[in-house]
Design an enzyme around this catalytic site. Sequence first.
Site, PDB file in Angstrom:
ATOM      1  CE  LYS A   1      -9.175   1.706 -24.592  1.00  0.00           C
ATOM      2  NZ  LYS A   1      -9.037   2.135 -23.184  1.00  0.00           N
TER       3      LYS A   1
ATOM      4  CG  ASP B   1     -10.081  10.089 -23.884  1.00  0.00           C
ATOM      5  OD1 ASP B   1      -9.154   9.254 -23.942  1.00  0.00           O
ATOM      6  OD2 ASP B   1     -11.193   9.832 -23.394  1.00  0.00           O
TER       7      ASP B   1
ATOM      8  CD  GLU C   1      -4.606   5.444   1.432  1.00  0.00           C
ATOM      9  OE1 GLU C   1      -4.412   6.265   2.349  1.00  0.00           O
ATOM     10  OE2 GLU C   1      -5.651   4.788   1.308  1.00  0.00           O
TER      11      GLU C   1
ATOM     12  CE1 TYR D   1      -4.410   0.790   0.156  1.00  0.00           C
ATOM     13  CE2 TYR D   1      -4.384  -1.397   1.153  1.00  0.00           C
ATOM     14  CZ  TYR D   1      -5.077  -0.365   0.542  1.00  0.00           C
ATOM     15  OH  TYR D   1      -6.414  -0.482   0.313  1.00  0.00           O
TER      16      TYR D   1
ATOM     17  NE  ARG E   1      -8.483  -3.659 -17.836  1.00  0.00           N
ATOM     18  CZ  ARG E   1      -8.970  -3.559 -19.073  1.00  0.00           C
ATOM     19  NH1 ARG E   1      -8.467  -4.288 -20.049  1.00  0.00           N
ATOM     20  NH2 ARG E   1      -9.956  -2.724 -19.340  1.00  0.00           N
TER      21      ARG E   1
ATOM     22  CB  THR F   1      -6.131   3.461 -21.242  1.00  0.00           C
ATOM     23  OG1 THR F   1      -6.365   3.305 -22.643  1.00  0.00           O
ATOM     24  CG2 THR F   1      -7.345   4.092 -20.598  1.00  0.00           C
TER      25      THR F   1
END
Length: 615
Positions: A233, A204, A27, A25, A239, A230
């Site tokens: 692709k 985008d 954050e 983790y 991802r 992203t």
Amino acid sequence: ILIPSESYAPKAVRQALGSVFQNVYAEGYPPLRMTRDPEERLRDVAWQLAYYRRYADRRFYKGVDYVHFVECLAQRRCAELFAHDSVRPEHIYVNVQPLSGAAANLAVYQALMEPGDTLMGMDLFQGGHLTHGSEFNISGQRYRVVSYGVDPRTERLDYDAIRDLAREHRPRVIVAGYTSYPWAPDWRTFRAIADEVGAYLVADIAHTAGMAAAGVYPNPVGIAHVTVFTTHKTICGPRGAVILTTDEELAQAIDMAIFPGEQGGPHINKFAAMAVAFRIAQTEEFRRLQRQIVANARALAEALAKRDLRLAYGGTDTHLLLIDLKSVGDRAGDRQGRPYAGDRKGRPYLWGEPAARILDLAGIVVNKNTIPGDTETALATGIRLGTPWVTQRGLDEADMDTLAGLIHRILVNIKPFAYNGLIGTLPRGKIELDVLEEVRHGVAALAEKAGIDFEYERSDYPHYPETRGQGDGGTGRQGDKGTVGLQVTGWRARQFVQEVVTANVAELAPSEAIAAYILDRHGRLIDQVVVKREGSDEWGRDRYLITPTPANTARVASWLRGLADGYILFDEEDVFRKVEGPVVVEETAGQEDKGRRRQGDKEKGSGTSAAELFA
């Protein structure tokens, strides 16, 4: 796979994604100083750790010493990838924490707008994305949306009309970049429009980032205020998503919108995989791949067009294209004169949903898609195709012509129809089994020549429809002398078997068997079989064992499985008729004894008509 939003992550990316970083983790963000360091300085591990131990960082967890390295490495490699003559890497601010493109877009809006501000994006039905202002998405519910589209005559962006719309509505944000519009936008014209009305321009490039990085698609970094993409692709990575800007103040606002505004702990293993993907994307091999993706898309478009399949938007200069299914086939109606659901004259449309489903059964994966003129997603009249995956596997322009032929063979042979359901029109379609299997063989041949970077075992039914082989009856049991049976299982198995054989199997008690015939759609004999009722399985599903003659096992299996799927044409007079299902049709040991014959059936050769059979 021809889904334009999918690609194949290389083995090195998958290995990084599966690393122990997934257990951590972290954050918050790395030290600001590290995010500005070039990769050479990041590699000075001793210095970076010494600095980390002496000074505070921006994390809410400790024990994240090495997380800083992978996140900053991903940031720097990304900046290097998208830098160009006008923008140096050190002037690009990178956030690699968004979990997806949708999350990234919404965070950008959060940073740039207030609820109720005007967002201007492309209409979802004409090529935009859900997050560009769809009424079904938060973007369409939180902001006032003004949508632009294509010129109905040319099906291309009309920048004069877009400028007029922007002048009228004065949006706070204009978003450009698309999910199903196949032409590259003019970023400088969009920026000029945004500047004129005081708007931010958000580019985008979720679909096209790999091509932009490789120089085969216009790079918006340094032109748009914010660029979003992203990584799974055309970047061919894990991802995730990335947000870029050359404005430091915007970068700070975006960082706050991602964390703590929208997300909690980021996925650290994804940072490692991104860093690997961005390094691969800097190679000449990657640039060649992107050039070939575009070349293959153009070749596929040309091959479809020469087969008289109309392309929505008139073609492509990117990685994707769309077929207008209204250009496919005869629209005369069925043989009883009933019109199929379709246009105003009652002529049948081949809708996107059944077209995509039947192509999928043949081994060609596409998606239905709305195109200009469509008003309902469920009744989309387009299918969307893309070339990243097939190009990664080594297919070229000649293969695109072969693939176009296979797609055309399926589309022109689908018999479209529709039911009027409780929720509206339900598009359907059926196809002849022989056509479907012919295309499956063609797809299998293409797949066989394609490359892949891991060892695999062939997947047979129920995972993938097995094509009939030579010399083994298509069962995959070459050299097996035993009788092969087909076990039919399902809560509707009794009704299914009753409808596909000539004998009355509904009266069979468990363990009883009967001889019967299976007929094709012309009423001609496929095979004589023995049908045995077995006991129900642990879930209470009925089970029947159908034993064909060995030479016809593959044909019977294909016929039964096709009928169970619901897309095989079996009645020449009535395309609306259907067989009960679904059921599972699995190979097992067959019934050696031919069993009791209640009908006095005589064994006949394949090809005997039903009328002669029961004369």
